[in-house]
Design a protein around this motif. Structure first.
Motif, PDB file in Angstrom:
ATOM      1  N   ALA A 142       0.823  -1.207   0.000  1.00  0.00           N
ATOM      2  CA  ALA A 142       0.000   0.000   0.000  1.00  0.00           C
ATOM      3  C   ALA A 142       0.857   1.257   0.000  1.00  0.00           C
ATOM      4  O   ALA A 142       0.399   2.318  -0.418  1.00  0.00           O
ATOM      5  CB  ALA A 142      -0.918   0.002   1.221  1.00  0.00           C
ATOM      6  N   HIS A 143       2.111   1.152   0.429  1.00  0.00           N
ATOM      7  CA  HIS A 143       2.978   2.337   0.470  1.00  0.00           C
ATOM      8  C   HIS A 143       3.796   2.498  -0.808  1.00  0.00           C
ATOM      9  O   HIS A 143       3.747   3.533  -1.455  1.00  0.00           O
ATOM     10  CB  HIS A 143       3.913   2.290   1.667  1.00  0.00           C
ATOM     11  N   CYS A 144       4.560   1.462  -1.202  1.00  0.00           N
ATOM     12  CA  CYS A 144       5.489   1.621  -2.329  1.00  0.00           C
ATOM     13  C   CYS A 144       4.985   1.007  -3.631  1.00  0.00           C
ATOM     14  O   CYS A 144       5.543   1.261  -4.685  1.00  0.00           O
ATOM     15  CB  CYS A 144       6.853   1.029  -1.985  1.00  0.00           C
ATOM     16  N   GLY A 145       3.952   0.169  -3.581  1.00  0.00           N
ATOM     17  CA  GLY A 145       3.402  -0.417  -4.791  1.00  0.00           C
ATOM     18  C   GLY A 145       4.123  -1.672  -5.261  1.00  0.00           C
ATOM     19  O   GLY A 145       3.798  -2.210  -6.314  1.00  0.00           O
ATOM     20  N   LEU A 146       5.112  -2.154  -4.521  1.00  0.00           N
ATOM     21  CA  LEU A 146       5.859  -3.347  -4.880  1.00  0.00           C
ATOM     22  C   LEU A 146       4.938  -4.568  -4.869  1.00  0.00           C
ATOM     23  O   LEU A 146       4.154  -4.761  -3.942  1.00  0.00           O
ATOM     24  CB  LEU A 146       7.006  -3.563  -3.889  1.00  0.00           C
ATOM     25  N   HIS A 147       5.018  -5.416  -5.906  1.00  0.00           N
ATOM     26  CA  HIS A 147       4.240  -6.649  -5.948  1.00  0.00           C
ATOM     27  C   HIS A 147       5.060  -7.782  -5.339  1.00  0.00           C
ATOM     28  O   HIS A 147       6.250  -7.919  -5.636  1.00  0.00           O
ATOM     29  CB  HIS A 147       3.858  -6.981  -7.385  1.00  0.00           C
ATOM     30  N   PHE A 148       4.422  -8.606  -4.520  1.00  0.00           N
ATOM     31  CA  PHE A 148       5.090  -9.705  -3.843  1.00  0.00           C
ATOM     32  C   PHE A 148       4.049 -10.756  -3.492  1.00  0.00           C
ATOM     33  O   PHE A 148       2.846 -10.500  -3.545  1.00  0.00           O
ATOM     34  CB  PHE A 148       5.822  -9.197  -2.590  1.00  0.00           C
ATOM     35  N   PRO A 149       4.466 -11.998  -3.121  1.00  0.00           N
ATOM     36  CA  PRO A 149       3.506 -13.052  -2.774  1.00  0.00           C
ATOM     37  C   PRO A 149       2.656 -12.658  -1.565  1.00  0.00           C
ATOM     38  O   PRO A 149       3.144 -12.069  -0.603  1.00  0.00           O
ATOM     39  CB  PRO A 149       4.399 -14.246  -2.442  1.00  0.00           C
ATOM     40  N   ALA A 150       1.387 -13.005  -1.634  1.00  0.00           N
ATOM     41  CA  ALA A 150       0.452 -12.634  -0.571  1.00  0.00           C
ATOM     42  C   ALA A 150       0.824 -13.278   0.763  1.00  0.00           C
ATOM     43  O   ALA A 150       0.541 -12.716   1.822  1.00  0.00           O
ATOM     44  CB  ALA A 150      -0.964 -13.016  -0.969  1.00  0.00           C
TER      45      ALA A 150
END
Length: 91
Positions: free
Chosen positions: A61-69
């Motif tokens: 929510a802060h930096c927009g980085l996508h990563f595994p849930a």
């Protein structure tokens, strides 16, 4: 003298390049053999090979980085990539 030095260095560089390619090819063939062996083991046990599970992705929510849930830090209904970003405001 400089020509001789040039040719020696060129031969050494080509030798290293060929050696690296051969090592990569050997490693790839070993990985393929291991995968084939695993498939044979599953078939011998009467099971099918386990399917590869696909994991859902989320974004911070802060930096927009996508990563595994599964790696998400959840706070206030939002997903964050690290505890440090939980303390920062969402964008």
């Amino acid at each position: 003298m400089s020509r001789l030095l040039f040719w020696i260095i060129l031969i050494i560089v080509i030798g290293f390049a060929v050696r690296a390619k051969l090592r990569a090819a050997i490693r790839k063939s070993q990985l393929q053999q291991e995968e084939q062996w695993r498939r044979q083991q599953y078939q011998q046990q009467g099971r099918q090979a386990e399917p590869v599970s696909i994991e859902n992705m989320t974004s911070c929510a802060h930096c927009g980085l996508h990563f595994p849930a599964s790696e998400a830090v959840r706070a206030d209904g939002l997903d964050y990539c690290s505890p440090a970003h939980v303390r920062l405001p969402p964008r």
